[in-house]
Every structure is written in structure tokens, then in C-alpha cells.
Scaffold this motif. Structure first.
Motif, PDB file in Angstrom:
ATOM      1  N   UNK A 517     -24.863  -8.317  42.429  1.00  0.00           N
ATOM      2  CA  UNK A 517     -24.018  -7.135  42.651  1.00  0.00           C
ATOM      3  C   UNK A 517     -22.708  -7.150  41.877  1.00  0.00           C
ATOM      4  N   UNK A 518     -22.233  -8.329  41.518  1.00  0.00           N
ATOM      5  CA  UNK A 518     -20.929  -8.419  40.867  1.00  0.00           C
ATOM      6  C   UNK A 518     -19.773  -8.238  41.817  1.00  0.00           C
ATOM      7  N   UNK A 544     -23.243 -11.086  32.610  1.00  0.00           N
ATOM      8  CA  UNK A 544     -22.512 -10.105  31.800  1.00  0.00           C
ATOM      9  C   UNK A 544     -21.029 -10.473  31.700  1.00  0.00           C
ATOM     10  N   UNK A 545     -20.423 -10.103  30.596  1.00  0.00           N
ATOM     11  CA  UNK A 545     -19.022 -10.457  30.354  1.00  0.00           C
ATOM     12  C   UNK A 545     -18.106  -9.911  31.436  1.00  0.00           C
ATOM     13  N   UNK A 546     -18.415  -8.693  31.936  1.00  0.00           N
ATOM     14  CA  UNK A 546     -17.524  -8.112  32.938  1.00  0.00           C
ATOM     15  C   UNK A 546     -17.532  -8.906  34.245  1.00  0.00           C
ATOM     16  N   UNK A 547     -18.661  -9.535  34.562  1.00  0.00           N
ATOM     17  CA  UNK A 547     -18.705 -10.325  35.801  1.00  0.00           C
ATOM     18  C   UNK A 547     -17.962 -11.647  35.623  1.00  0.00           C
ATOM     19  N   UNK A 548     -18.099 -12.240  34.440  1.00  0.00           N
ATOM     20  CA  UNK A 548     -17.328 -13.459  34.172  1.00  0.00           C
ATOM     21  C   UNK A 548     -15.841 -13.154  34.159  1.00  0.00           C
ATOM     22  N   UNK A 549     -15.476 -12.013  33.606  1.00  0.00           N
ATOM     23  CA  UNK A 549     -14.068 -11.626  33.584  1.00  0.00           C
ATOM     24  C   UNK A 549     -13.532 -11.442  35.003  1.00  0.00           C
ATOM     25  N   UNK A 550     -14.354 -10.872  35.874  1.00  0.00           N
ATOM     26  CA  UNK A 550     -13.932 -10.674  37.265  1.00  0.00           C
ATOM     27  C   UNK A 550     -13.706 -12.017  37.956  1.00  0.00           C
ATOM     28  N   UNK A 556      -8.980 -17.756  38.101  1.00  0.00           N
ATOM     29  CA  UNK A 556      -8.315 -18.483  37.028  1.00  0.00           C
ATOM     30  C   UNK A 556      -9.089 -19.666  36.498  1.00  0.00           C
ATOM     31  N   UNK A 557     -10.411 -19.554  36.426  1.00  0.00           N
ATOM     32  CA  UNK A 557     -11.234 -20.686  35.998  1.00  0.00           C
ATOM     33  C   UNK A 557     -10.939 -21.124  34.563  1.00  0.00           C
TER      34      UNK A 557
END
Length: 650
Positions: A517-518, A544-550, A556-557
Motif C-alpha cells: 500500500x505504501x 518504487x522510488x516514491x515508497x523509498x522516499x517516504x 532518515x535511513x
């Protein structure tokens, strides 16, 4: 303040405590060489030594740390125990420049330095002519594999140079001419002269607490000489040295921490419970027999998490997370004081006897210190690491998944230092524990350490011992344990005990929900390090990049100061080709040289085609000069490093 530091350092380096004297009673008069060395399975193909003919029993070093030339120079005096009629002794060396060999009276002895091998170095054969003591004048090569010479810019303080050694597995022969085999245990002493302003620490008992003036050293510039002694026979890879701008802080009556001044406070805070760790270990398996237990926090280029050098564990600064979440590494190195240092693998084929026992013992210490829940999380993570290691070495049919390995002379013993030895070994012991009961198994292990104290051991020797002292002819138990299958066959037997953490199902559920779901709200915020690592490792390798960005925005990984979390995040982000991860990987890989993190990250980058390979080669060219040879020896092959064609980036 300085006077307080000096007093604490004197306390750390002073003579044996009452506890140490008591421990010495347990082990005094231990024989120099165990009968196990005479068995076929104790033959060490990674040493030129012929111990049945002549063996080294004591090493006395008198060396100067020449930072200008980046060499150790001086002499080694060896006590030799020779069989009747033996004419020679064969030693291990690697890139040493031999100036002279004499007997105890200073008379020259004939010697020959053999052909050098890229893995084993060169044999040094000395004609004894009746001598039981030989003196070798020599110096190491500037690129000695065991030694890393750091410029001031590579240290935390940025003002003074630094030197440290890393001897395991067969690297100490690059600065000490001796029989560099783990089964040939030796006592030792050392006089180390260093430049003014620097302190030398070693894995022995200090005889001169703050060093002595050496006004004639370094062409009259002066220096200081530090003297150490190890009066218990140890494997030669455990002779360790560090030289730098070092300070000490006591943490207990027999424990403390050394580091550069700027990192001392953080290190002391992280390891504040060190004395309790020792007490917990003793409660499990008997007295700590080495006197003091101190920890030296090295510069970030140290290639391992820790190195179990007696009396002075060498530790990576990547373990300092600020919340004691990674101190299981210290529990591991402390456990080596029994399994590895006290009872040592006779050859590198049986590396698991060191690391499997120690990993099991580590988890027991963590349980005693922090409870069953924390210990179960770490054991469960290790189970996953074991499964991954099986695949990395070729799958369950690979002979490299055996505990007892069959390393041939053309394989570097480092090839056997995989997680199989650690995690399959620990799982094996945990399986025995469950079958016979914890109390019974603890009693056996305590007796095992006592029976074989200060001795080498083989897999065959361990199996004989456990059959005599634990199985005792119980055929049903023997069949249930499958001892020979665990040790000599590949794969993980079906009776393996898997400790499952009750904390991880929630992390697995959260990872699945977020992947589908993200929804960042699906990720629990009240997590400890081990739960975070589990969550990251359970996510699909392509997100997806947007989920990693979230995830990164929320937690702050990319800039995490916790090395285990940062590593788990980067392995995920690289496999997903997440562009911001490259900057984070660059910073991380240039900030430390711990092989556990460095090698997999470069492997991950190289697996991602041009996108990752270009980044890997660029980052490695920049980071490589700061890595120890242990790390570059692995990573050079991963990135296809060519020293000549890459000279511009080296």
C-alpha cells in the motif's frame, strides 16, 4: 584531568589482579603442545612449519615502529623446542627483509628464505646447529598485510598518525617471523619503541605502564618504549599491536576502554556495562583467565567488527550506536576469551570451533544481560543470515556449508570465514542444548573449556569429547543429534533448532503492508534496532522510488548513524536503484572499512549494471586507500580492481 587519565591508565596496565592470580592457578603448567597436534586432522596446510620436528614456544620482540618508512624493524628472539636429532626449524614469513639469524650466543646460523607464495608468504628455514634459541634481525615491508599505517587525516583527532595490526588468519607472518599456525601456541613478550606523543598498546600485560623514555630513538629525536608480556600460550594470530594518540578510561576493576581522545567519552558510555558482561560470562562457563578485559576502539578502517585479542579486544567504531543496541559484538569478542583464545581451532579447517561456539556463547551473554526477547531477536536474525550464507557459498550441497572444511593449500583461509562457521555452528550447539537440556549442556561446556584450556582443538577432538562426556553411549541421543552430519556434511540438518522472535511477526506484517500500500502509517515507530533491520530486510528488493522516499523522509535511513540500520537500508535502496542512495553509500563506504558492510555493498552495486557499476568503481577508487588489506583483498575481486589501470584513482 591529565593526571586522572594517567592514573587510570596505570591501573589498566598494572600487574595481575587477585582474580587473575586465581585464574592462573587453573591453567598453570599447561603443556606447550597438545597431543592433538600430532593427529592428521591437525595438519595445517597454511603454514610451512613442521611442529613434530621443531616448534616455537616463545617469541620475544624488540621492534621500532618507523612511521616515516612504514615498517616495523628490529629483532625477534624465538625459543625453540626441537625433537631429538632435529637439524632445522621452518618458520612462516611474508615479505620480511631478513638481515641476520644468530643463536642465543650471537653466533650466525645458516638460513634460507624460500620462494614466496601469494597466500602463504615464504618459508624461512634455519639450521639449528644445536641451538634452542634463535634471533632474527629483520624489518617488515612497507605494505605488510597485517599492518595498516594511517595518516593523521585518517584518524579521529587528525593530529597524529596511527598503526594497528590484524593478524587473523595468517597475516602476522608479515611482521613477526614465527610459526604462524593457530595450533602452535606460543607465549610472547615485546618491547615496542614509538615516536614521542604516541602510546603503544598490545594484547598482553603491560610491564611499563606509561612507557619509558628512549632518547636515542629515531635518530636522536627520541621516543618511548612500551613493554608487554603474555605468559599464557596463545595462537600467534592473537599477538596484536596498536599505536596512536590513545587515552584510557576505566569502566570497572578489571575493565576499561582505550580510544583516541575525541571518541573516548562516547566509547565509555556505549560500553559502560563491560564489567557486568564479564561477570555474566563467568557465571555461565567459569573464570575469566586473562586478567583484564579492555576494549580498544580503533579508527574506522578496521576491517572487522571486532578482534578477540586477549586482554584487549579491538573494536570498530561502527558498533557505537549511542543506545547500546549493537553491543552484542562486545559480547561476541568477550566470549572468545573461552572459545577461540582458551580453546583454539588447530587449523583453519575448523574455524567453526572458534566462531560457532562463540556465537552461541554471545547469545547466552546477551540473554543474561538484556533478557530472552532481545536474545531471541538476535538469534532469529542470525538464522536468516545463515540461510543467506548457504546460498552465497553455492547452496546446501556446497562443501563450503560444512562446519569442518577441507581447505586446500591454494585457498586463502579467509575463504572459510563465512557466516556458516558462525551461525551454523551456533545453531548446532543450540540444537544440542535443546536435546539434552540447558543445565546439562552448560555443565558440559564448562567442563569442555576446562579440559582443553590453552590447547588447540579439532572437530574430531570435539566429537570425541562430547561423546565421552555428554553422550556417554546413549545411542538414541547420538542418533537424534546427528553429530557427524552437522560437522562433516553440507547443508543444514532437519533437526536444526530455529529460535523465533515473537517481535518479528509484527515487523513482517508491517513490511508486507507497506510494500502493498505504501502507507507509512503501517510501519511501527516504536522499534528497536533489531526490529528495524528485520523490517528492512523483509521488504521486496525492488520498491518504487516514491515508497523509498517516504521511508527515508519518515525515518532518515539515508543518514542513519546506526551502522546496521544504514547497511540494511542501503542494501534495499541499491537493489531498487534508488538514486539518493548513491550519495549515502558513497559517504558510508568512505567513512569505514568494515568488510561485513563494505563487501556486500560493492557486490550489490556491481549487480546493478552500468548504474551501479560506475558508482562502485568511482567510490572504490576514492575509498580504497583507507581500507585495510583484509578488506581490499576481498573487494578488489568484486569490483575488478586493477592497480595499474586504476593508478590514477588509487
Amino acid at each position: 584531568m591529565r593526571s586522572i587519565v594517567l592514573l587510570l591508565a596505570v591501573a589498566a596496565l598494572a600487574g595481575c589482579t587477585a582474580a587473575e592470580n586465581t585464574a592462573e592457578k587453573v591453567a598453570e603448567d599447561a603443556p606447550v603442545v597438545a597431543n592433538v597436534l600430532l593427529t592428521p586432522d591437525a595438519r595445517d596446510v597454511h603454514s610451512y612449519a613442521i611442529p613434530a620436528e621443531a616448534r616455537v614456544t616463545h617469541v620475544a620482540l624488540d621492534l621500532t615502529a618507523d612511521f616515516d618508512r612504514k615498517v616495523m624493524r628490529g629483532a625477534a628472539e624465538l625459543d625453540v623446542q626441537a625433537a631429538e636429532g632435529a637439524e632445522k626449524i621452518v618458520l612462516d614469513t611474508r615479505d620480511l627483509k631478513i638481515a641476520q639469524v644468530t643463536n642465543g650466543e650471537g653466533q650466525p646460523l645458516p638460513y634460507q628464505l624460500g620462494k614466496s607464495d601469494p597466500i602463504h608468504g615464504a618459508p624461512l628455514t634455519v639450521q639449528l646447529n644445536g641451538a634452542n634459541k634463535i634471533r632474527i634481525a629483520y624489518e617488515s615491508a612497507p605494505g605488510a598485510a597485517a599492518l595498516q599505517w594511517l595518516e593523521p587525516s585518517q584518524t579521529a583527532g587528525k593530529k597524529h598518525p596511527y598503526l594497528f595490526s590484524q593478524g587473523q588468519a595468517i597475516l602476522n607472518r608479515s611482521w613477526i617471523p614465527t610459526q604462524d599456525s593457530p595450533g602452535i601456541r606460543q607465549t610472547w613478550e615485546a618491547r615496542i619503541t614509538v615516536p614521542k606523543g604516541l602510546t603503544a598498546v598490545m594484547s598482553g600485560e603491560a610491564q611499563s605502564a606509561l612507557g619509558e623514555d628512549a632518547p636515542e630513538a629515531f635518530g636522536g629525536k627520541g621516543g618511548r618504549t612500551f613493554t608487554y608480556e603474555m605468559n599464557k600460550p596463545v595462537a600467534p594470530y592473537l599477538i596484536a599491536l596498536a599505536v596512536g594518540d590513545l587515552r584510557f578510561q576505566a569502566l570497572g576493576p578489571r575493565t576499561g576502554v582505550w580510544s583516541e581522545p575525541s571518541t573516548l567519552e562516547a566509547a565509555a558510555t556505549e560500553f559502560a556495562e563491560l564489567e557486568k558482561f564479564v561477570e555474566a560470562a563467568e557465571a555461565l562457563y567459569g573464570p575469566y583467565r586473562w586478567g583484564r578485559y579492555d576494549v580498544l576502539v580503533l579508527p574506522p578502517s578496521f576491517p572487522f567488527g571486532g578482534m578477540e585479542n586477549p586482554r584487549l579486544t579491538f573494536a570498530t567504531p561502527t558498533v557505537i550506536a549511542g543506545d547500546k543496541s549493537l553491543v552484542s559484538l562486545i559480547a561476541h569478542e568477550l566470549a572468545h576469551s573461552w572459545s577461540g583464545n582458551l580453546v583454539t581451532n588447530a587449523t583453519w579447517n575448523d574455524f567453526w570451533l572458534n566462531e560457532g561456539f562463540t556465537s552461541y556463547f554471545e547469545n547466552r551473554i546477551m540473554e543474561a544481560m538484556y533478557g530472552k526477547r532481545r536474545a531471541a531477536m538476535e538469534a532469529d536474525l542470525a538464522w536468516t543470515a545463515m540461510q543467506e550464507a548457504v546460498e552465497e557459498v553455492g547452496g546446501p550441497a556446497s562443501p563450503d556449508t560444512q562446519l569442518h572444511l577441507n581447505l586446500t593449500a591454494d585457498r586463502d583461509p579467509d575463504a572459510g570465514m563465512t557466516q556458516i562457521a558462525y551461525d551454523k555452528g551456533a545453531t548446532f550447539l543450540r540444537t544440542i542444548e535443546q536435546a539434552v537440556g540447558r543445565n546439562r549442556f552448560d555443565a558440559y561446556l564448562r567442563g569442555y573449556f576446562d579440559r582443553h584450556a590453552f590447547q588447540p582443538q579439532t572437530s574430531a577432538g570435539f566429537l570425541r569429547d562430547i561423546r565421552e562426556h555428554l553422550i556417554k553411549g546413549d545411542q538414541a541421543l547420538e542418533q537424534r543429534l546427528q553429530l557427524d552430519r552437522w560437522v562433516y556434511q553440507p547443508g543444514i540438518p532437519e533437526n536444526a533448532v530455529h529460535v523465533r522472535s515473537d517481535a518479528f511477526p509484527a515487523m513482517d506484517k508491517a513490511a508486507k503492508a507497506f510494500a502493498e500500500t505504501g502507507d507509512i502509517g503501517a510501519v511501527p515507530t516504536d522499534r528497536v534496532t533489531q526490529e528495524t533491520v528485520r523490517f528492512l530486510n523483509q521488504l521486496p528488493r525492488e520498491l518504487p522510488a516514491e515508497r523509498l522516499a517516504a521511508l527515508d523522509e519518515a525515518f532518515g535511513f539515508n543518514k542513519s548513524g546506526n551502522s546496521e540500520v544504514r547497511f540494511a537500508w542501503l542494501m534495499l535502496a541499491i537493489s531498487s536503484r534508488y538514486p539518493p542512495a548513491l550519495e549515502s553509500a558513497d559517504a558510508f563506504l568512505n567513512s569505514m572499512g568494515r568488510r561485513k558492510f563494505v563487501a556486500p555493498l560493492f557486490e550489490a552495486l556491481m549487480a546493478e549494471g552500468e548504474w551501479g557499476q560506475a558508482a562502485a568503481k568511482r567510490i572504490y577508487a576514492e575509498a580504497r586507500p583507507g581500507y585495510h588489506s583484509v578488506t581490499t583483498g576481498t573487494v578488489d575481486g568484486i569490483v575488478g580492481w586493477d592497480a595499474e589501470s586504476s593508478a590514477g584513482g588509487a
